[in-house]
Design a protein around this motif. Structure first.
Motif, short mmCIF file in Angstrom:
data_model
loop_
_atom_site.label_atom_id
_atom_site.label_comp_id
_atom_site.label_asym_id
_atom_site.label_seq_id
_atom_site.Cartn_x
_atom_site.Cartn_y
_atom_site.Cartn_z
N GLN A 1 0.83 -1.20 0.00
CA GLN A 1 0.00 0.00 0.00
C GLN A 1 0.87 1.26 0.00
OE1 GLN A 1 -2.80 -0.17 3.25
NE2 GLN A 1 -3.60 -2.15 2.59
N ARG A 2 1.98 1.21 0.71
CA ARG A 2 2.89 2.36 0.78
C ARG A 2 3.41 2.70 -0.62
NH1 ARG A 2 7.64 0.65 3.74
NH2 ARG A 2 6.10 0.16 5.30
N LEU A 3 3.83 1.67 -1.35
CA LEU A 3 4.34 1.92 -2.70
C LEU A 3 3.23 2.43 -3.61
CD1 LEU A 3 6.65 1.87 -4.74
CD2 LEU A 3 6.01 -0.50 -5.25
N ALA A 4 2.05 1.82 -3.54
CA ALA A 4 0.94 2.27 -4.39
C ALA A 4 0.62 3.73 -4.11
CB ALA A 4 -0.29 1.39 -4.16
N GLU B 1 0.93 -2.27 -13.24
CA GLU B 1 2.06 -2.79 -14.01
C GLU B 1 3.34 -2.81 -13.17
OE1 GLU B 1 4.64 -1.47 -17.89
OE2 GLU B 1 2.49 -1.10 -17.93
N VAL B 2 3.58 -1.74 -12.43
CA VAL B 2 4.78 -1.66 -11.60
C VAL B 2 4.78 -2.77 -10.56
CG1 VAL B 2 5.90 -0.28 -9.79
CG2 VAL B 2 5.21 0.81 -11.92
N GLN B 3 3.62 -3.00 -9.93
CA GLN B 3 3.55 -3.98 -8.84
C GLN B 3 3.19 -5.38 -9.34
OE1 GLN B 3 0.93 -1.81 -5.99
NE2 GLN B 3 2.77 -1.74 -4.71
N SER B 4 3.04 -5.55 -10.64
CA SER B 4 2.70 -6.85 -11.23
C SER B 4 1.42 -7.43 -10.62
CB SER B 4 3.85 -7.85 -11.08
OG SER B 4 5.01 -7.37 -11.68
N ILE B 5 0.38 -6.60 -10.60
CA ILE B 5 -0.91 -6.99 -10.03
C ILE B 5 -2.02 -6.53 -10.97
CG2 ILE B 5 -0.17 -6.94 -7.61
CD1 ILE B 5 -1.31 -4.08 -7.42
N ALA B 6 -3.23 -7.01 -10.69
CA ALA B 6 -4.39 -6.57 -11.47
C ALA B 6 -4.72 -5.12 -11.13
CB ALA B 6 -5.59 -7.46 -11.15
N GLU B 7 -5.35 -4.43 -12.07
CA GLU B 7 -5.69 -3.03 -11.86
C GLU B 7 -6.66 -2.88 -10.68
OE1 GLU B 7 -7.39 0.67 -14.50
OE2 GLU B 7 -6.37 -0.97 -15.52
N GLY B 8 -7.56 -3.84 -10.50
CA GLY B 8 -8.48 -3.81 -9.36
C GLY B 8 -7.75 -3.93 -8.03
N THR B 9 -6.69 -4.72 -8.00
CA THR B 9 -5.88 -4.86 -6.79
C THR B 9 -5.16 -3.55 -6.49
OG1 THR B 9 -5.59 -7.21 -7.24
CG2 THR B 9 -4.07 -6.21 -5.66
N ALA B 10 -4.65 -2.90 -7.53
CA ALA B 10 -4.00 -1.60 -7.35
C ALA B 10 -5.00 -0.59 -6.80
CB ALA B 10 -3.42 -1.10 -8.66
#
Length: 191
Positions: free
Chosen positions: A137-140, A156-165
């Protein structure tokens, strides 16, 4: 989200200039590499502070990222994606360092190291609230609020789904708001 200090045309020009520098670096232009480093090093250090919590650690992490960036830049197919690429490298390197720190703390826990100091200023309170966030969460939050990345770019940066971001950013925003608002009602949101 556009940077309020720079109109969209300035942001587009900066992105195009970065893209041109990446292409030149890929063709072997060392001067372009120096210029790219000058343009991006402070941003990477600023983002690295979110992982490290110290200036020295942030500089070390950023330097480690540059080594990886230079090694992999030749394989970057779309030079326009340099921003996401650089922050993804930072995320991977920073997450690895955080895992190492967590392993060390679990091996020899020291309750004094985990205590957050009381802050007197708003700036210290914000830093403290960011530090209290879980690393993802801190990075996001940093990428969104400080660097101005979109949800798609954060994903993309965190290699996760957009919903997770989106979820990480939502929870980070809620926790930051609760941490910075001393009312009893908002403190209940921290639990």
């Amino acid at each position: 989200m556009t940077d309020k200090a720079h109109p969209p045309s300035v942001n587009n020009a900066a992105a195009l200039f970065d893209e041109m520098l990446v292409v030149l670096v890929q063709k072997g232009d060392s001067h372009a590499g120096e210029r790219l480093f000058q343009r991006w090093n402070r941003r990477l250090i600023r983002a690295a502070r979110r992982y490290c919590g110290s200036e020295d650690g942030a500089h070390d992490l950023a330097q480690d990222c540059w080594v990886a960036i230079w090694k992999g830049l030749g394989t970057l197919r779309d030079p326009a994606r340099f921003r996401s690429y650089a922050f993804a490298v930072l995320h991977r390197r920073g997450a690895s360092r955080l895992r190492d720190v967590i392993r060390e703390r679990e091996a020899a826990p020291d309750p004094l190291e985990t205590a957050l100091p009381a802050s007197q200023s708003e700036s210290a309170a914000i830093t403290q609230a960011f530090t209290a966030l879980p690393p993802d969460q801190r990075l996001a939050a940093h990428l969104h609020f400080v660097e101005g990345l979109t949800l798609r770019e954060i994903a993309e940066v965190q290699s996760i789904a957009e919903g997770t971001a989106k979820s990480r950013l939502f929870h980070a925003r809620r926790k930051l708001k609760a941490a910075l608002d001393p009312s009893p009602q908002s403190q209940g949101e921290l639990q």
